[in-house]
Design an enzyme around this catalytic site. Structure first.
Site, PDB file in Angstrom:
ATOM      1  N   HIS A 552       0.924  -1.033   0.104  1.00 40.64           N
ATOM      2  CA  HIS A 552       0.019  -0.210  -0.024  1.00 40.64           C
ATOM      3  C   HIS A 552       0.846   1.210   0.106  1.00 40.64           C
ATOM      4  O   HIS A 552       0.558   2.029  -0.807  1.00 40.64           O
ATOM      5  CB  HIS A 552      -0.957  -0.013   1.198  1.00 40.64           C
ATOM      6  CG  HIS A 552      -1.941   1.066   1.189  1.00 40.64           C
ATOM      7  ND1 HIS A 552      -3.043   1.052   0.961  1.00 40.64           N
ATOM      8  CD2 HIS A 552      -1.662   2.544   1.894  1.00 40.64           C
ATOM      9  CE1 HIS A 552      -3.829   2.141   1.030  1.00 40.64           C
ATOM     10  NE2 HIS A 552      -2.901   3.099   1.413  1.00 40.64           N
ATOM     11  N   GLU A 553       1.757   1.509   0.881  1.00 43.72           N
ATOM     12  CA  GLU A 553       2.630   2.418   0.923  1.00 43.72           C
ATOM     13  C   GLU A 553       3.562   2.690  -0.224  1.00 43.72           C
ATOM     14  O   GLU A 553       3.832   3.729  -0.726  1.00 43.72           O
ATOM     15  CB  GLU A 553       3.448   2.415   2.231  1.00 43.72           C
ATOM     16  CG  GLU A 553       2.819   2.290   3.537  1.00 43.72           C
ATOM     17  CD  GLU A 553       1.658   3.618   3.728  1.00 43.72           C
ATOM     18  OE1 GLU A 553       1.952   4.457   3.075  1.00 43.72           O
ATOM     19  OE2 GLU A 553       0.741   3.353   4.482  1.00 43.72           O
ATOM     20  N   HIS A 556       1.819   4.739  -2.806  1.00 49.89           N
ATOM     21  CA  HIS A 556       1.910   5.987  -2.942  1.00 49.89           C
ATOM     22  C   HIS A 556       3.242   6.392  -3.275  1.00 49.89           C
ATOM     23  O   HIS A 556       3.438   7.310  -3.876  1.00 49.89           O
ATOM     24  CB  HIS A 556       1.752   6.605  -1.498  1.00 49.89           C
ATOM     25  CG  HIS A 556       0.346   6.488  -0.963  1.00 49.89           C
ATOM     26  ND1 HIS A 556      -0.619   7.186  -1.534  1.00 49.89           N
ATOM     27  CD2 HIS A 556      -0.305   5.623   0.118  1.00 49.89           C
ATOM     28  CE1 HIS A 556      -1.754   6.934  -0.839  1.00 49.89           C
ATOM     29  NE2 HIS A 556      -1.505   6.053   0.246  1.00 49.89           N
ATOM     30  N   HIS A 559       3.393   6.630  -7.026  1.00 49.42           N
ATOM     31  CA  HIS A 559       2.842   7.622  -7.486  1.00 49.42           C
ATOM     32  C   HIS A 559       3.847   8.942  -7.240  1.00 49.42           C
ATOM     33  O   HIS A 559       3.764   9.766  -8.344  1.00 49.42           O
ATOM     34  CB  HIS A 559       1.432   7.821  -6.722  1.00 49.42           C
ATOM     35  CG  HIS A 559       0.324   8.698  -7.254  1.00 49.42           C
ATOM     36  ND1 HIS A 559      -0.622   9.163  -6.816  1.00 49.42           N
ATOM     37  CD2 HIS A 559       0.372   9.212  -8.772  1.00 49.42           C
ATOM     38  CE1 HIS A 559      -1.318   9.833  -7.372  1.00 49.42           C
ATOM     39  NE2 HIS A 559      -0.788  10.022  -8.541  1.00 49.42           N
TER      40      HIS A 559
END
Length: 768
Positions: A552-553, A556, A559
């Protein structure tokens, strides 16, 4: 969030962001062969050594010395305070330049660029200070970071309501000949600045503007008080020894019963404790579970008053700037646009989810009927859920050997190579570059352009470090070769201060191969709380929920790396709140694929590709429905209803549960004072559900059949990731899904997303 510019978490950073944009140039997608997995490279294998070797903590040469993140001056706490002071001097110079812009057409053409530079000048130090406040083990550094943070936030608060800056921007946007010169991204940036000014009450009278500032300060203070209350321990439940008879957990159950017999008094069971969790899952009698539930969801009158005052102040602030409610004001620049659109999304999602949740509740009711020998199906109460359907820890979809931290990073690097032609490469930081020996530096390497950014991984638990997992953007991308710093001017006697700030920024600049211009490259920090590897215990073995967290991290982080725009205020994760979680949630879906999981295996064995007997939590639909209700509560709490004299947050919560919920509200409970997201995600709590729905659709329609396909990865990179916040999210989603009907982002688009199935991310409840 994430202020999302610094980390995905709560922050008191001012809302004024000075954004801007022009697209970085990208080559068109090529054709890529993807028949066989890319073998693990030497760098991939080095990731295993770096993260799994107990001796691999950073030990730099004493002869190579620098400061934090390679800034030569940041070698001691006082230097951070000095940098903040120097930044204010330069920021004031640039502010004055913008205020004089109407004297020259050439300067008017540079206004958007200079506003973004001003924002970066401030945010570059504020975001660094935010990281230091949460991660540095030295109290002197933390204190210095707090001072620097407050100094710059105070200056930024002045800019928030600076009428002169607003009027210059207004003049730019009112001149068609200037607007015509702005790229679509630059124009979007100018509009964002405009909205930020208006949300700050810029066009109010001096008296009303003072009231706006006062209300904003009150909201920050109340927000901190609310969060303190949300995290405060609740009073214990008093459990009689007789109520613990027949506990399914024999070990702890016997110990509790013996403790009760020995003390000859009721047991005090504190909400959140291991004993409380055991009772909720194992106590056959309802009464102890009811008592623990009520204790866990109780509030003091003071806690309720703090929340309701916070909600009223927000509503007053919105009315002051001419908006019907805080939700109307907040949603203006989000994908949802209006509260009505949010309700349409939630209504559609409720309708879609309710049959699955009802089916799960029916199963629980049958279990309860059999347990008590009842003639009819009983009602499932809030304290029954965990007993009749104990939450299962998330598990991988196939049998896997223990996964070390290094193995997972190797798998991530191999996945990014397949999708984007990007890999992770361990790098040795210099002495003073990192804040703790456990921090590992990774270069993010593009196969064509070389290093495109850096990730600093601070992943091991230690005292004083912020809890939980977070992604901090310490530095955003930005084009710098057209800054025209000479035009900012100087101040006599301040030359050293100006040079100090300029040299801080000079360290950030790099010229990439195969790309025109000089860029400030992104730099992010990942914070987690994994156990450290040790000589005695060996490498860190991750639980499956920790693997999910890391994916999940890293969603980010990528991105931030790929969303490299020419203006820092639309770079990477600086995008709409209800869009920012899409890349991170989508990353979790990749863990559903045996082909992706095979990347954890150096030998790439075929055994790793076979599906196992994975079953997700059978009651996750109940939890999803509960989250939908919380999103609805968030909308009610940020509507104009809070200004009514009769408004009662507990009554509103109870009414929503009893009219639209599946499990009755429990009298004498008031969960809302523990709903911490009401502060940081006020009126936008629907965002996570919204992005879950979109991520599920993208996974199923785009990636699931061939998750390692390079052409698909390139398409996602070019349609979504590279834009950061510089393109309308609806345009990105509609283009990626080839669904032009979504591009308008209207009520029908919101309703359609609400009808999409929310896939369970590998059996894991949603995380923020």
């Amino acid at each position: 969030m994430l202020a999302r510019s610094a980390r995905r978490a709560l922050s008191s950073k001012p809302t004024f962001r000075f954004r801007g944009c022009l697209l970085a140039r990208h080559d068109p997608p090529r054709s890529f062969a993807t028949h066989h997995p890319i073998p693990a490279s030497v760098d991939d294998k080095n990731l295993i050594h770096v993260f799994d070797n107990p001796q691999s903590t950073f030990r730099a040469s004493p002869f190579a010395v620098t400061g934090l993140f390679g800034h030569p001056t940041l070698t001691q706490p006082a230097s951070l305070i000095s940098l903040a002071d120097a930044t204010v001097v330069r920021a004031q110079l640039l502010t004055n330049r913008i205020l004089r812009a109407r004297e020259s057409r050439d300067e008017m053409l540079k206004v958007v660029k200079n506003l973004d530079r001003l924002s970066d000048m401030l945010c570059g130090v504020i975001d660094l200070a935010e990281l230091v406040r949460n991660a540095h083990p030295d109290r002197l550094w933390v204190d210095a970071a707090n001072t620097a943070y407050e100094t710059l936030c105070e200056f930024m608060n002045v800019l928030n309501t600076h009428v002169g800056l607003y009027e210059v921007l207004k003049a730019v946007l009112s001149d068609p000949s200037i607007v015509k010169t702005l790229s679509p991204e630059a124009y979007q940036t100018a509009l964002i600045f405009w909205r930020d000014f208006e949300k700050s009450g810029i066009d109010l009278s001096p008296a009303d503007r003072n009231k706006f500032v006062s209300l904003s300060s009150d909201i920050l203070v109340l927000g901190r008080q609310f969060l303190e209350g949300a995290n405060a321990p609740r009073a214990p439940a008093k459990i009689k020894p007789s109520e613990l008879a027949g506990l399914k957990d024999k070990g702890m159950g016997v110990r509790l019963q013996l403790q009760a017999q020995f003390t000859q008094r009721d047991l005090l069971v504190y909400p959140g404790s291991v004993q409380a969790q055991m009772i909720m899952r194992s106590a056959p009698e309802e009464e102890p579970r009811r008592k623990v539930y009520v204790a866990a969801n109780s509030s003091t009158p003071e806690q309720i008053e703090v929340l309701e005052t916070l909600l009223r102040k927000r509503a007053e602030l919105a009315r002051l700037v001419g908006r019907e409610s805080f939700a109307h004001m907040t949603l203006d620049d989000k994908m949802a646009k209006t509260p009505d659109n949010v309700y349409n999304f939630l209504d559609a999602l409720m309708k879609h989810t309710k049959p699955f949740a009802r089916r799960a509740l029916h199963t629980l009711s049958q279990r309860k009927q059999a347990h008590h020998g009842l003639p009819t199906l009983p009602i499932i109460q809030a304290w029954d859920r965990d007993f009749y359907c104990p939450p299962e820890p998330p598990a991988p979809p196939i049998p896997l050997p223990p996964l070390t931290l290094g193995t997972v990073f190797m798998g991530l690097s191999r996945l990014f190579q397949h999708l984007y032609g990007i890999s992770l490469r361990p790098a040795s930081p210099l002495s003073g570059e990192v804040w703790h020996n456990d921090v590992h530096k990774l270069e993010v390497v593009d196969e064509d352009r070389g290093i495109i950014g850096w990730i600093y991984a601070d992943l091991f638990a230690r005292r004083g470090k912020a809890s939980g997992a977070a992604h901090y953007t310490v530095r955003c991308s930005r084009r710098t070769d057209d800054d025209d710093e000479q035009g900012d001017g100087t101040v006599e006697g301040m030359e050293l201060r100006i040079r100090e700030s300029a040299e801080f920024e000079a360290v950030k600049r790099h010229r990439l191969p195969n790309q025109e211009g000089v860029f400030q490259l992104p730099l992010v920090v990942l914070l987690c709380e994994f156990p450290r590897p040790s000589v005695m215990k060996g490498p860190t073995i991750l639980e499956w929920h920790e693997v999910l967290t890391l994916f999940h991290e890293m969603g980010h982080a990528m991105h931030s790396m790929i969303g490299r725009t020419e203006y820092q205020n639309v770079a990477g994760t600086r995008c709409a709140t209800d869009f920012v979680e899409l890349p991170s949630i989508l990353m979790e879906h990749f863990l559903n694929s045996p082909r992706v999981l095979s990347l954890f295996d150096l030998e790439d064995s075929q055994a790793a590709r076979q599906m196992g007997n994975h079953h997700s939590d059978p009651c996750h639909s109940i939890d999803t429905y509960s989250q939908i209700l919380l999103a609805a509560v968030d909308q009610v709490y940020h509507s104009s209803a809070v200004l009514r004299p009769s408004f009662d947050s507990t009554n509103e919560l109870a009414m929503l549960h009893d009219t639209r919920g599946l499990i009755p509200h429990v009298p004498a409970t008031s969960f809302q004072t523990q709903f911490g997201h009401l502060f940081g995600y006020g009126a936008t709590y629907y965002s996570y559900l919204f992005d879950r729905a979109i991520a599920s659709r993208v996974w199923q329609n785009i990636f699931s059949s061939n998750p390692l396909n390079r052409e698909t990865g390139e398409r996602y990179k070019h349609e979504v990731l590279r834009w950061g916040g510089g393109r309308d999210p609806w345009q990105m989603v509609s283009s990626l899904l080839q669904a032009p009907r979504l591009e308008a982002g209207d009520v029908e688009a919101m309703r359609e997303v609400g009808m999409w199935k929310i896939e369970d991310e590998v059996g894991q409840p949603g995380r923020h």
